[in-house]
Design an enzyme around this catalytic site. Structure first.
Site, PDB file in Angstrom:
ATOM      1  N   ASN A 187     -40.204  49.225  24.383  1.00  0.00           N
ATOM      2  CA  ASN A 187     -41.377  48.713  25.078  1.00  0.00           C
ATOM      3  C   ASN A 187     -41.249  49.038  26.568  1.00  0.00           C
ATOM      4  O   ASN A 187     -40.241  48.720  27.194  1.00  0.00           O
ATOM      5  CB  ASN A 187     -41.460  47.193  24.861  1.00  0.00           C
ATOM      6  CG  ASN A 187     -42.745  46.593  25.398  1.00  0.00           C
ATOM      7  OD1 ASN A 187     -43.063  46.726  26.575  1.00  0.00           O
ATOM      8  ND2 ASN A 187     -43.478  45.920  24.534  1.00  0.00           N
ATOM      9  N   HIS A 216     -45.483  50.339  23.332  1.00  0.00           N
ATOM     10  CA  HIS A 216     -44.665  49.369  22.626  1.00  0.00           C
ATOM     11  C   HIS A 216     -43.427  50.105  22.107  1.00  0.00           C
ATOM     12  O   HIS A 216     -43.331  51.328  22.240  1.00  0.00           O
ATOM     13  CB  HIS A 216     -45.470  48.759  21.479  1.00  0.00           C
ATOM     14  CG  HIS A 216     -46.336  47.594  21.882  1.00  0.00           C
ATOM     15  ND1 HIS A 216     -46.963  46.781  20.969  1.00  0.00           N
ATOM     16  CD2 HIS A 216     -46.651  47.103  23.099  1.00  0.00           C
ATOM     17  CE1 HIS A 216     -47.637  45.844  21.608  1.00  0.00           C
ATOM     18  NE2 HIS A 216     -47.476  46.014  22.892  1.00  0.00           N
ATOM     19  N   GLU A 244     -42.451  50.909  19.086  1.00  0.00           N
ATOM     20  CA  GLU A 244     -42.718  51.898  18.043  1.00  0.00           C
ATOM     21  C   GLU A 244     -43.534  53.073  18.574  1.00  0.00           C
ATOM     22  O   GLU A 244     -43.281  54.230  18.226  1.00  0.00           O
ATOM     23  CB  GLU A 244     -43.462  51.236  16.877  1.00  0.00           C
ATOM     24  CG  GLU A 244     -42.692  50.087  16.219  1.00  0.00           C
ATOM     25  CD  GLU A 244     -42.998  48.742  16.856  1.00  0.00           C
ATOM     26  OE1 GLU A 244     -43.251  48.676  18.086  1.00  0.00           O
ATOM     27  OE2 GLU A 244     -42.997  47.740  16.129  1.00  0.00           O
ATOM     28  N   SER A 255     -41.290  42.612  14.351  1.00  0.00           N
ATOM     29  CA  SER A 255     -42.423  42.856  13.460  1.00  0.00           C
ATOM     30  C   SER A 255     -43.536  43.606  14.207  1.00  0.00           C
ATOM     31  O   SER A 255     -43.967  43.176  15.277  1.00  0.00           O
ATOM     32  CB  SER A 255     -42.938  41.493  12.972  1.00  0.00           C
ATOM     33  OG  SER A 255     -44.009  41.634  12.079  1.00  0.00           O
ATOM     34  N   CYS A 291     -46.864  45.008  15.750  1.00  0.00           N
ATOM     35  CA  CYS A 291     -48.216  44.506  16.024  1.00  0.00           C
ATOM     36  C   CYS A 291     -49.254  45.403  15.341  1.00  0.00           C
ATOM     37  O   CYS A 291     -48.928  46.431  14.747  1.00  0.00           O
ATOM     38  CB  CYS A 291     -48.464  44.473  17.536  1.00  0.00           C
ATOM     39  SG  CYS A 291     -48.884  46.086  18.238  1.00  0.00           S
ATOM     40  N   CYS A 331     -49.080  49.123  16.548  1.00  0.00           N
ATOM     41  CA  CYS A 331     -47.930  49.883  16.041  1.00  0.00           C
ATOM     42  C   CYS A 331     -48.007  50.035  14.528  1.00  0.00           C
ATOM     43  O   CYS A 331     -47.642  51.096  13.990  1.00  0.00           O
ATOM     44  CB  CYS A 331     -46.645  49.195  16.482  1.00  0.00           C
ATOM     45  SG  CYS A 331     -46.451  49.225  18.288  1.00  0.00           S
ATOM     46  N   ASP A 357     -48.392  41.187  26.475  1.00  0.00           N
ATOM     47  CA  ASP A 357     -47.988  42.263  25.559  1.00  0.00           C
ATOM     48  C   ASP A 357     -48.607  42.119  24.177  1.00  0.00           C
ATOM     49  O   ASP A 357     -48.767  43.111  23.467  1.00  0.00           O
ATOM     50  CB  ASP A 357     -46.456  42.287  25.442  1.00  0.00           C
ATOM     51  CG  ASP A 357     -45.932  43.626  24.959  1.00  0.00           C
ATOM     52  OD1 ASP A 357     -46.241  44.634  25.623  1.00  0.00           O
ATOM     53  OD2 ASP A 357     -45.253  43.668  23.930  1.00  0.00           O
TER      54      ASP A 357
END
Lengths: 149, 149
Positions: free
Chosen positions: A41, A52, A54, A79, A81, A84, A144
């Site tokens: 991130n 982010h 990912e 986990s 979002c 992503c 975020d």
């Protein structure tokens, strides 16, 4: 290399992000048993709305053919979002291994509904990183995930 | 300013992208009647896997508070893919106006299922831009939507 080993590469990115003043979330893209890219991130570091863990990892991986994504696993400390998860669906990445979803539950059900295998390693280390960051910087964390401060 | 006027700002970005050799998809983020950012697909230009029209636009807009996204409309020349739809959901942008979805149907149903208003202006200009690009560069287009060449 086990899933926990590859998650360690994502955790290392999360710790690097923390050392830069950023949100401690990291990711690693693994293809056929090899890490092809990592990311973290970088909202704070780059003033970014889309980096982010990912997505930064996918960007660092560069332009890849669909046949490569089709053999990939995305490792992420948290986990994923909706953005992503959407990137994972766009590129048809078939497997996601996440560190934890107690801090934030992303779009895991959407991934599963689209045939993606989602594995939660329930990592105390990942959760501790986020708990400490959220306690110290709640306004950055809420930004975020698209929430009000 | 009408929806068609704001879509014109997205089309201008698509044409700029085309002039750069890129995929001709553009976007504009409008808040309270003013364009706050525009963006375009920059897969080719930046070697990027995550700079679609909408995500490039969000990145160009920079870090914004949730209260700003809550008043925003995302204009895009093409139906938003899973990644871009996910970004719209992440930031709780309540309205999307798209140029066309005949070339590519993105995750519009997911947006609607999450309460986002989706308006299709069925723009012949947007469709013509994509038709010409896809005919000339099918491999780039397939890469952009995660398909095999």
């Amino acid at each position: 290399m086990s899933d926990a080993d590859f998650l360690s590469a994502a955790i290392a990115e999360a710790r690097l992000g923390l050392s830069e003043g950023g949100v401690p979330i990291g990711a690693a893209l693994v293809v056929s048993g090899a890490v092809v890219a990592t990311g973290r991130n970088r909202r704070v570091q780059l003033g970014s709305a889309i980096r982010h863990g990912e997505t930064d990892c996918l960007e660092n991986a560069g332009r890849l053919p669909g046949s490569t994504y089709a053999r990939a696993t995305m490792y992420t400390t948290l986990s994923p979002c909706h953005m992503c998860s959407g990137a994972i669906l766009l590129y048809k990445i078939p497997r996601v291994v996440l560190g934890e979803n107690a801090t934030f539950l992303g779009a895991e059900e959407l991934l599963r509904a689209n045939g993606v295998e989602v594995v939660n390693l329930d990592s105390a280390e990942c959760k501790a990183l986020m708990d400490a960051f959220i306690a110290a910087h709640p306004e950055v964390w809420n930004e975020d995930i698209g929430e009000e401060p």
